[in-house]
Design an enzyme around this catalytic site. Structure first.
Site, short mmCIF file in Angstrom:
data_model
loop_
_atom_site.label_atom_id
_atom_site.label_comp_id
_atom_site.label_asym_id
_atom_site.label_seq_id
_atom_site.Cartn_x
_atom_site.Cartn_y
_atom_site.Cartn_z
CD GLU A 281 -5.23 22.11 2.93
OE1 GLU A 281 -4.26 21.89 2.18
OE2 GLU A 281 -5.60 23.26 3.25
CG ASP B 7 7.04 27.77 13.39
OD1 ASP B 7 7.69 27.18 14.27
OD2 ASP B 7 7.29 27.64 12.17
CG ASP C 64 13.40 27.26 13.54
OD1 ASP C 64 14.51 27.06 14.05
OD2 ASP C 64 12.95 26.59 12.60
N GLY D 49 10.34 18.62 16.80
CA GLY D 49 11.09 17.43 16.38
C GLY D 49 12.54 17.71 16.08
CG LEU E 146 -0.85 23.87 4.91
CD1 LEU E 146 -0.09 23.11 3.82
CD2 LEU E 146 -2.14 23.17 5.25
CE LYS F 63 7.10 19.28 12.38
NZ LYS F 63 8.55 18.95 12.26
#
Length: 449
Positions: free
Chosen positions: A61, A128, A130, A180, A351, A353
């Site tokens: 996917e 992940d 941050d 990013g 999901l 990135k």
């Protein structure tokens, strides 16, 4: 303007003055490393080997975020060429990667109600991190801010995750990507990692979840008086990072609010008052930290001596001495231990990135990070889509025939890092695995009828 026109000859356009989304067609046509992405996500199942699974890549996917924050999930492509064509045509502002399902996700409706169903079969183990989750310990900025002063927090997280995943779990194919803007993503791509259940993913994520949030201004930490070997290894790395990089860069003990927050980790008022007394003669964060460590260790030594002198009742002072030393570990880990977004890691169908996306607000490319050089990584120096297109424009007259256009830009460094730190070794392993399957099949006796 088409991608072909962009490579035809030098142009007067300064792409740094254009909006990010306006440059995406050129980016996907000329700069995005389609072949490398396909090689990765196909895991050798590219149809070139007799034992490869020709349906594997098409069951993956992809989710496109189109201009205007329109989410288009369950996209799939039969091969790398079809994926590249879709990217050039639709120009998503973001690409998210999901699991490999039991059937083509675009045809999932055809299996609704059938015995086969629609379910994920495998997906990389992902993490992940941050910088917004470190806002309580950053003095250089908050929220979307990132700079060289707070990057060491991300570098420390990379080092801890990389060591733990490789040494404690035996994974080999691990790579890290700058998000990013203000964070880092980690992908673990060993076959064993890709086939973990949700329960197993959750267990691994919890293994790294030493930091468990805040309570009354103090971090909740899954630490004990006696270190687990992995915690001992992490603490050794983190203390060096804290003392040599984070403490001086963030100037934590020169900020009154942060200084009081650090003192809150000490076990009692007496030691806090002693540290503050010593601070009256110390100015910088590094000097004040040395004074704090000296005071804590002197008190811990005194308690342990007291415990040794007591007959039959020395356990309490010795325990108090251990707790005193543990306060130092608590401070270091509270300020530096990785703060994971746990939900990202726990579910196979989450999901994340894709590498080499372009962040729509910063224009920066999501480039891979070499964990061996995590401290030297500079988020301010990351290539931007506008800068890459300007480089491509200025070099287009001398482009090498047959070479990917991005080779003439700083994107080549990002792709080389991706290959050297991850893809080349992965490709060698999956090809060897397919060759072994072919040998085993050839060695099986044929049945005579």
């Amino acid at each position: 303007m088409s991608g072909e026109q962009a490579g035809a000859g030098p142009m007067a356009t300064d792409f740094n003055n254009m909006g990010v989304q306006d440059m995406m067609k050129l980016y996907y046509s000329r700069l995005f490393p389609h072949q490398e992405m396909y090689k990765w996500l196909a895991y050798g199942n590219d149809g070139k080997h007799p034992k490869s699974d020709g349906t594997f890549f098409q069951r993956r996917e992809f989710c496109f975020t189109l201009d205007g924050d329109i989410f288009v999930r369950y996209q799939s492509f039969k091969d790398g060429g079809e994926m590249a064509a879709a990217l050039k045509d639709r120009c998503p502002s973001k690409i998210d990667i999901g699991p490999v399902y039991n059937v083509d996700p675009q045809r999932r409706a055809a299996y609704q109600g059938s015995g086969q169903g629609f379910s994920p079969l495998e997906r990389e183990l992902v993490f992940d991190i941050d910088l917004t989750d470190y806002d309580d310990v950053r003095t250089c900025g908050k929220e979307g801010h990132i700079c060289g002063k707070c990057w060491p927090l991300m570098a420390a997280a990379i080092k801890i995750l990389d060591a733990g995943l490789r040494q404690d779990f035996g994974f080999q194919h691990v790579f890290f990507v700058y998000s990013g803007r203000r964070g880092v993503h980690c992908w673990v791509c060993d076959e064993r990692a890709r086939k973990l259940t949700d329960e197993q993913r959750s267990a691994i994520a919890n293994y790294f979840a030493v930091y468990k949030g805040q309570e009354r201004g103090v971090a909740k930490l899954a630490l004990s008086l006696d270190d687990h070997p992995a915690i001992a290894r992490a603490y050794e790395l983190l203390r060096e990072a804290f003392e040599q990089r984070i403490l001086p860069e963030q100037r934590l003990l020169e900020d009154e609010q942060q200084a009081q927050a650090v003192l809150a980790y000490l076990p009692n008022d007496a030691i806090r008052e002693e540290v503050q007394r010593r601070w009256q003669h110390r100015s910088g964060s590094e000097e004040r930290w040395e004074a704090l460590v000296e005071a804590v260790e002197e008190e811990a030594d005194a308690l342990e001596v007291q415990g040794r002198k007591r007959q039959g009742g020395g356990d309490a002072p010795r325990a108090a001495g251990k707790a005193m030393r543990k306060a130092l570990k608590d401070i270091v880990c509270a300020y530096t231990y990785p703060r994971l977004d746990m939900e990202v890691s726990k579910k196979m169908n989450h999901l994340l990135k894709a590498p080499f996306c372009v962040h729509p607000k910063t224009g920066k490319v999501c480039v891979p990070i070499d964990p061996d050089h995590a401290w030297e990584f500079d988020p301010d120096a990351v290539c931007t889509v506008g800068g890459l297109l300007n480089q491509l424009n200025s070099s287009s007259g001398g482009a090498v025939q047959g070479e990917e256009p991005w080779r003439a830009t700083d994107m080549s460094q990002a792709v080389d890092t991706f290959r050297a730190c991850f893809l080349d070794e992965l490709q060698a392993e999956v090809k060897a695995g397919l060759a072994e399957k072919a040998r085993q099949a050839a060695a099986e006796p044929t049945l005579a009828w």
